[in-house]
Design an enzyme around this catalytic site. Structure first.
Site, PDB file in Angstrom:
ATOM      1  CG  ASP A   1      -2.066   0.911   1.132  1.00 51.21           C
ATOM      2  OD1 ASP A   1      -2.345   1.422   0.018  1.00 51.21           O
ATOM      3  OD2 ASP A   1      -2.713   1.159   2.161  1.00 51.21           O
TER       4      ASP A   1
ATOM      5  CG  ASN B   1      -7.147  -1.765  -6.391  1.00 50.90           C
ATOM      6  OD1 ASN B   1      -6.228  -2.559  -6.216  1.00 50.90           O
ATOM      7  ND2 ASN B   1      -7.499  -0.898  -5.460  1.00 50.90           N
TER       8      ASN B   1
HETATM    9  C1  FPP Z   1      -1.611   0.182  -3.608  1.00 45.04           C
HETATM   10  O1  FPP Z   1      -1.202   1.528  -3.512  1.00 45.04           O
HETATM   11  C2  FPP Z   1      -0.945  -0.463  -4.733  1.00 45.04           C
HETATM   12  C3  FPP Z   1      -1.575  -0.928  -5.850  1.00 45.04           C
HETATM   13  C4  FPP Z   1      -3.038  -0.817  -6.060  1.00 45.04           C
HETATM   14  C5  FPP Z   1      -0.794  -1.520  -6.958  1.00 45.04           C
HETATM   15  C6  FPP Z   1       0.322  -2.438  -6.560  1.00 45.04           C
HETATM   16  C7  FPP Z   1       1.132  -2.731  -7.746  1.00 45.04           C
HETATM   17  C8  FPP Z   1       2.479  -2.776  -7.800  1.00 45.04           C
HETATM   18  C9  FPP Z   1       3.361  -2.627  -6.617  1.00 45.04           C
HETATM   19  C10 FPP Z   1       3.097  -3.013  -9.138  1.00 45.04           C
HETATM   20  C11 FPP Z   1       3.735  -4.347  -9.341  1.00 45.04           C
HETATM   21  C12 FPP Z   1       2.886  -5.479  -9.008  1.00 45.04           C
HETATM   22  C13 FPP Z   1       3.024  -6.760  -9.494  1.00 45.04           C
HETATM   23  C14 FPP Z   1       2.562  -7.889  -8.681  1.00 45.04           C
HETATM   24  C15 FPP Z   1       3.597  -7.117 -10.782  1.00 45.04           C
HETATM   25  P1  FPP Z   1      -2.282   2.665  -3.656  1.00 45.04           P
HETATM   26  O2  FPP Z   1      -2.344   3.080  -5.080  1.00 45.04           O
HETATM   27  O3  FPP Z   1      -3.586   2.202  -3.081  1.00 45.04           O
HETATM   28  O4  FPP Z   1      -1.661   3.784  -2.791  1.00 45.04           O
HETATM   29  P2  FPP Z   1      -2.453   4.923  -1.985  1.00 45.04           P
HETATM   30  O5  FPP Z   1      -3.203   4.215  -0.883  1.00 45.04           O
HETATM   31  O6  FPP Z   1      -1.348   5.771  -1.459  1.00 45.04           O
HETATM   32  O7  FPP Z   1      -3.347   5.629  -2.948  1.00 45.04           O
END
Ligand code: FPP
Length: 235
Positions: A14, A62
């Site tokens: 996260d 998401n």
């Molecule tokens: C959550 O942060 C993260 C995600 C929704 C995406 C996770 C993806 C990666 C780390 C890319 C690589 C992944 C793989 C498995 C190939 P957020 O966007 O919810 O952050 P925020 O809470 O600060 O908005």
């Protein structure tokens, strides 16, 4: 490191968005940096001989994000699974996926199938990527699968037990020993609800792009100090 290595670690990655916006960048930059952090974590976990690593890449919820961000993430997954994660082949990591295929775009499904196929005979760490994943939906899908087997007379209701349920989840994985969540949030957010039944939790204040292999070591060290009783009494 000398600490006892858990069998199965799950990471709720996260804070990519906040990492980016706090630096004045577009959120997509946070996902790109998150992917770089993840590559290092996978390599390190495999070097530690961790048997299973599950990561929450994209929740079913998401899809509610704006189309630009969803598209960016889908293209990032394609890039990673098609070539950027090729080091996994040599490192003997076996990639599996948890989640519903519908409504993922065909290009993502194809890239997922490619990396699954390329790594299927690997004997090192199993990397379970939760993509278009929801823990409650996984339980619903497990119930449907078992109900279907009962309806088709492959099994009787009396045969339904924990072991049968374990095998009816998206992947046949051991329970989670340790769940790590980054970004200072204290929630499970529908991540592997069934598998996390007796997991220890570790919360890091760092946004995921800043989470390093050293931070993973610290989480494992902390886990090593926990007294796990599984409902029993301290020995
Ligand atoms: C959550 O942060 C993260 C995600 C929704 C995406 C996770 C993806 C990666 C780390 C890319 C690589 C992944 C793989 C498995 C190939 P957020 O966007 O919810 O952050 P925020 O809470 O600060 O908005």
């Amino acid at each position: 490191m000398k600490d006892k290595i858990p069998c199965h670690i799950g990471i709720i990655m996260d804070g990519n968005g906040r990492w980016a916006t706090s630096r004045g960048y577009a959120r997509s930059r946070g996902h790109k940096e998150g992917a770089e952090a993840l590559k290092k974590i996978i390599k390190h976990a495999n070097e530690l001989h961790l048997p299973y690593l599950s990561v929450f890449a994209f929740s079913t919820e998401n899809f509610k994000r704006d189309a630009k961000e969803v598209n960016y993430l889908m293209n990032l997954f394609v890039r990673l699974f098609k070539s950027e994660l090729d080091f996994l082949i040599e490192d003997q990591v076996k990639v599996v996926f948890s989640g519903r295929r519908e409504p993922l775009p065909k290009k993502v499904l194809d890239a997922m199938d490619i990396i699954t196929k390329k790594t299927k005979d690997n004997r090192g760490m199993v990397l379970n990527v939760c993509l278009n994943y929801g823990g409650k939906t996984e339980i619903v899908d497990m119930v449907k699968r078992i109900a279907m087997d009962v309806e088709n007379k492959k099994i009787t209701i009396d045969q339904i037990d924990i072991s049968l349920v374990d095998h009816a989840m998206y992947q046949d994985l051991p329970p989670l020993d340790l769940v790590i969540r980054t970004s200072g949030e204290y929630r499970i957010s529908n991540f592997m609800l069934y598998q996390a039944s007796y997991a220890e939790f570790y919360f890091s204040p760092k946004y995921f792009p800043d989470f390093t292999p050293r931070d993973l070591d610290i989480a494992i060290e902390d886990y090593g100090k926990r007294n796990r009783r599984f409902g029993g009494i301290k020995k």
